[in-house]
Design an enzyme around this catalytic site. Structure first.
Site, PDB file in Angstrom:
ATOM      1  N   GLY A  14       1.180  -1.149  -0.107  1.00 42.65           N
ATOM      2  CA  GLY A  14       0.129  -0.201  -0.771  1.00 42.65           C
ATOM      3  C   GLY A  14       0.998   1.264   0.377  1.00 42.65           C
ATOM      4  O   GLY A  14       0.295   2.640   0.313  1.00 42.65           O
ATOM      5  N   SER A  15       1.998   1.523  -0.870  1.00 40.39           N
ATOM      6  CA  SER A  15       2.747   2.851  -0.423  1.00 40.39           C
ATOM      7  C   SER A  15       1.969   3.667  -1.625  1.00 40.39           C
ATOM      8  O   SER A  15       2.248   4.672  -1.417  1.00 40.39           O
ATOM      9  CB  SER A  15       4.032   2.524  -0.643  1.00 40.39           C
ATOM     10  OG  SER A  15       3.898   2.020  -2.501  1.00 40.39           O
ATOM     11  N   MET A  92      -5.390  -6.621  -6.559  1.00 38.79           N
ATOM     12  CA  MET A  92      -5.054  -7.498  -7.119  1.00 38.79           C
ATOM     13  C   MET A  92      -5.777  -8.090  -7.794  1.00 38.79           C
ATOM     14  O   MET A  92      -5.637  -9.611  -8.148  1.00 38.79           O
ATOM     15  CB  MET A  92      -3.282  -8.294  -6.482  1.00 38.79           C
ATOM     16  CG  MET A  92      -2.423  -7.541  -6.190  1.00 38.79           C
ATOM     17  SD  MET A  92      -1.658  -6.794  -7.031  1.00 38.79           S
ATOM     18  CE  MET A  92      -1.152  -8.116  -8.387  1.00 38.79           C
ATOM     19  N   ARG A  93      -6.853  -7.712  -7.629  1.00 35.02           N
ATOM     20  CA  ARG A  93      -8.150  -8.638  -7.973  1.00 35.02           C
ATOM     21  C   ARG A  93      -8.540  -7.991  -9.310  1.00 35.02           C
ATOM     22  O   ARG A  93      -8.596  -6.575  -9.245  1.00 35.02           O
ATOM     23  CB  ARG A  93      -9.514  -8.787  -6.977  1.00 35.02           C
ATOM     24  CG  ARG A  93      -9.139  -9.009  -5.860  1.00 35.02           C
ATOM     25  CD  ARG A  93      -8.778 -10.424  -5.937  1.00 35.02           C
ATOM     26  NE  ARG A  93      -9.732 -11.620  -6.314  1.00 35.02           N
ATOM     27  CZ  ARG A  93      -9.376 -13.229  -5.870  1.00 35.02           C
ATOM     28  NH1 ARG A  93      -7.739 -13.507  -5.998  1.00 35.02           N
ATOM     29  NH2 ARG A  93      -9.851 -13.670  -6.637  1.00 35.02           N
ATOM     30  N   HIS A 111      -0.210   2.528 -12.794  1.00 32.82           N
ATOM     31  CA  HIS A 111       0.014   1.525 -13.615  1.00 32.82           C
ATOM     32  C   HIS A 111       2.018   1.321 -13.581  1.00 32.82           C
ATOM     33  O   HIS A 111       1.833   2.247 -14.127  1.00 32.82           O
ATOM     34  CB  HIS A 111      -0.495   0.772 -15.161  1.00 32.82           C
ATOM     35  CG  HIS A 111      -0.199  -0.095 -15.523  1.00 32.82           C
ATOM     36  ND1 HIS A 111      -0.559  -1.672 -14.886  1.00 32.82           N
ATOM     37  CD2 HIS A 111       0.484  -0.016 -17.077  1.00 32.82           C
ATOM     38  CE1 HIS A 111       0.763  -2.698 -15.985  1.00 32.82           C
ATOM     39  NE2 HIS A 111       0.877  -1.966 -16.636  1.00 32.82           N
ATOM     40  N   ASP A 147      -5.983  -2.686 -17.706  1.00 30.34           N
ATOM     41  CA  ASP A 147      -5.553  -1.395 -17.529  1.00 30.34           C
ATOM     42  C   ASP A 147      -5.318  -0.366 -19.388  1.00 30.34           C
ATOM     43  O   ASP A 147      -4.608  -0.422 -20.192  1.00 30.34           O
ATOM     44  CB  ASP A 147      -2.959  -2.748 -18.419  1.00 30.34           C
ATOM     45  CG  ASP A 147      -3.267  -2.765 -17.284  1.00 30.34           C
ATOM     46  OD1 ASP A 147      -3.538  -2.425 -15.993  1.00 30.34           O
ATOM     47  OD2 ASP A 147      -2.361  -3.897 -17.242  1.00 30.34           O
ATOM     48  N   ALA A 175       7.986   7.993  -8.343  1.00 29.76           N
ATOM     49  CA  ALA A 175       7.389   8.772  -9.431  1.00 29.76           C
ATOM     50  C   ALA A 175       5.428   8.920  -9.210  1.00 29.76           C
ATOM     51  O   ALA A 175       4.611   9.775  -9.268  1.00 29.76           O
ATOM     52  CB  ALA A 175       7.623   8.275 -10.836  1.00 29.76           C
TER      53      ALA A 175
HETATM   54  C1  GRF Z   1       2.210  -0.315  -7.932  1.00 27.74           C
HETATM   55  O1  GRF Z   1       3.657  -0.738  -8.644  1.00 27.74           O
HETATM   56  C2  GRF Z   1       0.610   0.192  -8.643  1.00 27.74           C
HETATM   57  O2  GRF Z   1       1.577   0.735 -10.252  1.00 27.74           O
HETATM   58  C3  GRF Z   1       0.978  -1.379  -8.905  1.00 27.74           C
HETATM   59  O3  GRF Z   1       1.213  -2.251  -7.872  1.00 27.74           O
HETATM   60  C4  GRF Z   1       1.960  -1.748  -7.279  1.00 27.74           C
HETATM   61  C5  GRF Z   1       1.499  -1.479  -5.930  1.00 27.74           C
HETATM   62  O4  GRF Z   1       2.415  -1.013  -4.890  1.00 27.74           O
HETATM   63  N1  GRF Z   1      -0.268  -1.700  -9.582  1.00 27.74           N
HETATM   64  P1  GRF Z   1       2.109  -0.508  -4.185  1.00 27.74           P
HETATM   65  O5  GRF Z   1       0.838  -1.682  -2.814  1.00 27.74           O
HETATM   66  O6  GRF Z   1       1.209   1.082  -4.017  1.00 27.74           O
HETATM   67  O7  GRF Z   1       3.484   0.064  -2.783  1.00 27.74           O
END
Ligand code: GRF
Length: 216
Positions: A14-15, A92-93, A111, A147, A175
């Protein structure tokens, strides 16, 4: 105009969610994060949200008999917390056309590539294998095809000598953390609008998006 009421969907660390939460702590930010929802109870990002007093909700996909039931539970949880706009952030679903229709033009994703290049997974490995010199990240409205969807904003990131998928991912992620709050702000301010099947950026906001070309 009231603030946009946002729910963030995650599955892991969740960054990007954290970047949105941090941005929204500024009283001038035009969106409020109403809840963080994960399909996995062990998602690291849930603790981050809780520590900041943001409702952190789990809707476990494994606890539902079908995707339709799972997604209905997600929508119910979001509505119960007053959400009117949804950000996918490492969720991730694959969401169904019905969910996308329910949140039409109120659902965005980030993405890690410059779409339409490198849809799908393993974007950095594929970019390195192709020898591209520039990659980046994209925030887009969600459409049924994966996407694909009206692009809100993009940040370009250079590929440098000696890059590995991990080093490139880390540079792109930095970024992403700048791009996602900017994109959400432009939407919440009404400066990024879906017109037809692309996003129109207000003329007074074009400079802000252009600055992202130097994000590295
Ligand atoms: C990120 O690279 C985002 O672009 C992709 O999944 C990753 C999620 O990373 N959809 P985080 O959980 O937000 O750190």
């Amino acid at each position: 105009m009231g603030k946009l009421q946002v729910g963030i969907l995650i599955s892991g660390r969740g960054s990007n969610m954290a970047a949105l939460v941090e941005a929204a702590r500024d009283p001038a930010f035009p969106a409020e994060i109403r809840c963080v929802l994960s399909n996995r109870p062990d998602a690291g990002g849930l603790d981050f949200a809780r520590e900041r007093g943001i409702p952190a909700v789990t809707v476990d996909h494994k606890a539902h008999a079908s995707k339709a039931e799972f997604e209905a539970a997600v929508t119910d949880a979001l509505i119960a917390r007053g959400v009117d706009f949804v950000c996918l952030a490492g969720f991730m679903r694959i969401v169904s056309p019905a969910f996308i229709e329910r949140w039409h033009d109120r659902l965005i994703n980030i993405h890690p590539s410059l779409l339409p290049a490198y849809r799908g997974l393993h974007t950095h490995e594929r970019a390195l294998a192709d020898g591209v010199k520039l990659t980046g990240c994209t925030v887009h409205f969600v459409r049924p095809e994966m996407d694909v969807g009206p692009i809100v904003a993009q940040a370009a990131v250079p590929v440098v000598a000696g890059d590995t998928p991990d080093s490139l991912a880390a540079r792109v992620l930095t970024a992403e953390h700048r791009l996602y709050p900017l994109a959400l702000r432009l939407i919440a301010e009404g400066k990024a609008k879906v017109v037809g099947e692309s996003v129109e950026i207000a003329s007074d906001a074009v400079d802000e998006t252009a600055r992202l070309f130097s994000a590295a």
